[in-house]
Every structure is written in C-alpha cells, then in structure tokens.
Design an enzyme around this catalytic site. Structure first.
Site, PDB file in Angstrom:
ATOM      1  N   CYS A  80       2.439  -1.349   1.013  1.00  0.00           N
ATOM      2  CA  CYS A  80       2.435   0.051   0.596  1.00  0.00           C
ATOM      3  C   CYS A  80       2.151   0.930   1.820  1.00  0.00           C
ATOM      4  O   CYS A  80       1.182   0.704   2.545  1.00  0.00           O
ATOM      5  CB  CYS A  80       1.367   0.269  -0.471  1.00  0.00           C
ATOM      6  SG  CYS A  80       1.198   1.997  -0.990  1.00  0.00           S
ATOM      7  N   CYS A  83      -1.467   2.690   1.339  1.00  0.00           N
ATOM      8  CA  CYS A  83      -2.761   1.998   1.361  1.00  0.00           C
ATOM      9  C   CYS A  83      -2.727   0.606   1.983  1.00  0.00           C
ATOM     10  O   CYS A  83      -3.775  -0.019   2.125  1.00  0.00           O
ATOM     11  CB  CYS A  83      -3.350   1.927  -0.043  1.00  0.00           C
ATOM     12  SG  CYS A  83      -2.478   0.792  -1.147  1.00  0.00           S
ATOM     13  N   CYS A 128       2.379   1.164  -6.718  1.00  0.00           N
ATOM     14  CA  CYS A 128       1.393   0.302  -6.075  1.00  0.00           C
ATOM     15  C   CYS A 128       0.216   0.191  -7.037  1.00  0.00           C
ATOM     16  O   CYS A 128      -0.281   1.197  -7.544  1.00  0.00           O
ATOM     17  CB  CYS A 128       0.944   0.919  -4.750  1.00  0.00           C
ATOM     18  SG  CYS A 128      -0.448   0.054  -3.991  1.00  0.00           S
ATOM     19  N   CYS A 131      -3.120   2.068  -5.288  1.00  0.00           N
ATOM     20  CA  CYS A 131      -3.242   3.521  -5.074  1.00  0.00           C
ATOM     21  C   CYS A 131      -2.363   4.345  -6.011  1.00  0.00           C
ATOM     22  O   CYS A 131      -2.460   5.566  -6.031  1.00  0.00           O
ATOM     23  CB  CYS A 131      -2.935   3.883  -3.623  1.00  0.00           C
ATOM     24  SG  CYS A 131      -1.189   3.741  -3.152  1.00  0.00           S
ATOM     25  N   CYS A 152      14.291  -2.071  -6.890  1.00  0.00           N
ATOM     26  CA  CYS A 152      14.983  -1.113  -6.028  1.00  0.00           C
ATOM     27  C   CYS A 152      13.916  -0.155  -5.487  1.00  0.00           C
ATOM     28  O   CYS A 152      13.402   0.694  -6.218  1.00  0.00           O
ATOM     29  CB  CYS A 152      16.031  -0.380  -6.853  1.00  0.00           C
ATOM     30  SG  CYS A 152      17.131   0.646  -5.894  1.00  0.00           S
TER      31      CYS A 152
END
Length: 166
Positions: A80, A83, A128, A131, A152
């Site tokens: 991510c 984070c 995510c 976060c 995707c």
C-alpha cells in the site's frame, strides 16, 4: 404504461444515494474508524502525492496504461502506497490488457472488500485492510487456471518492494 413509468421514477429517486445524505467529518475520512491506521484528511494530504490522495483517499481511478507498475516483471511485493502494508505478490500478477496492474489473488487478511455503486452497477471494491485506502476492484474474469479472479488495482495506490537477491 404511465403507472409503470411513475413507479419506476419513484423507485429510482427513492433509491438514489447522494453525497448530501452522507455524514462527513472534515477531520477524518468517513471510514477512518474501521481501520487500524487512522489519520486526518490533512495528515493524508501532507503524506501522499496528489495522485495517491485522489485514488487512495477519494476512491478515484488513475487513467489506464499510465502506471509504471503495469509492465513491472520483477520479483517482489506490492505494498500500500499509504501505509506500506503488503497487498500482492509478484507471482500472482498477470497481464490482463485492461491498463491497470492485475493480480489473481491478494495477500490474505491485508485487503478488505466493500461494494461500490458509483457507476450505477454494484462492483466489489478493494481497500487496504490497515488504512482503508482505495485500491481498485475485483472481478470474476481472471485466469481460470488459478483463482478466476482479477484484482484490477490502481498502480498509484501501490509501491513495489523488490525481493532481495542472494
């Protein structure tokens, strides 16, 4: 016919979910309490690029075929961009032809799912799990020889960490 049209019209207007109906708090994202990492909008804006903020915090979509990660063939982990949580492994990446990095599976427990109705059709949205950053969507048109799923993902929502050699 007139009754059918009026019935459809009433159902349409009553089922619409406008931005005016959403409760918002200017200090944090609306979903910030759902995720372990929670920051104010000002903190996210200060930490992310404009493109990352648009995609990760506002559920935007980057233009297709613009991500540097689209043709990345290196071994490693996609994390991510907000984070650093590991989200996808390179061995699960495949070329979908859609213009966005695609994977047939996520790292278990690190991706959360929801429903996105922004285009008028429900889609499975991915975030995510740490976060709450918007990643993209998952579809059932991936490689049939593996999971059949196509995650995707907006490339701007990801950073790539290459595997260490030797």
């Amino acid at each position: 016919m007139k009754t059918l049209f009026l019935s459809f019209l009433c159902i349409f207007f009553l089922s619409c979910n406008s931005k005016a109906q959403e409760k918002s708090n200017n200090n944090t994202t609306s979903d910030s309490n759902k995720f372990p990492i929670s920051k104010t909008e000002a903190e996210w804006k200060a930490e992310l690029t404009d493109a990352e903020y648009y995609v990760l915090r506002k559920a935007g979509t980057e233009r297709p075929f613009t991500s540097d990660l689209l043709d990345n063939k290196k071994k490693g982990t996609y994390v991510c961009a907000a984070c650093g949580t590991p989200l996808f492994k390179s061995e699960h990446k495949f070329k979908s032809g859609t213009g966005w990095p695609s994977f047939d599976r996520a790292i278990e427990g690190n991706v959360a799912y929801g429903v996105d109705n922004k285009i008028g059709v429900p889609r499975d949205e991915e975030h995510c799990a740490k976060c709450g950053g918007h990643l993209g969507h998952v579809f059932d048109d991936g490689p049939s020889e593996t999971t059949g799923k196509r995650h995707c993902i907006n490339g701007v929502a990801l950073d790539f960490i290459p595997d260490e050699e030797g």
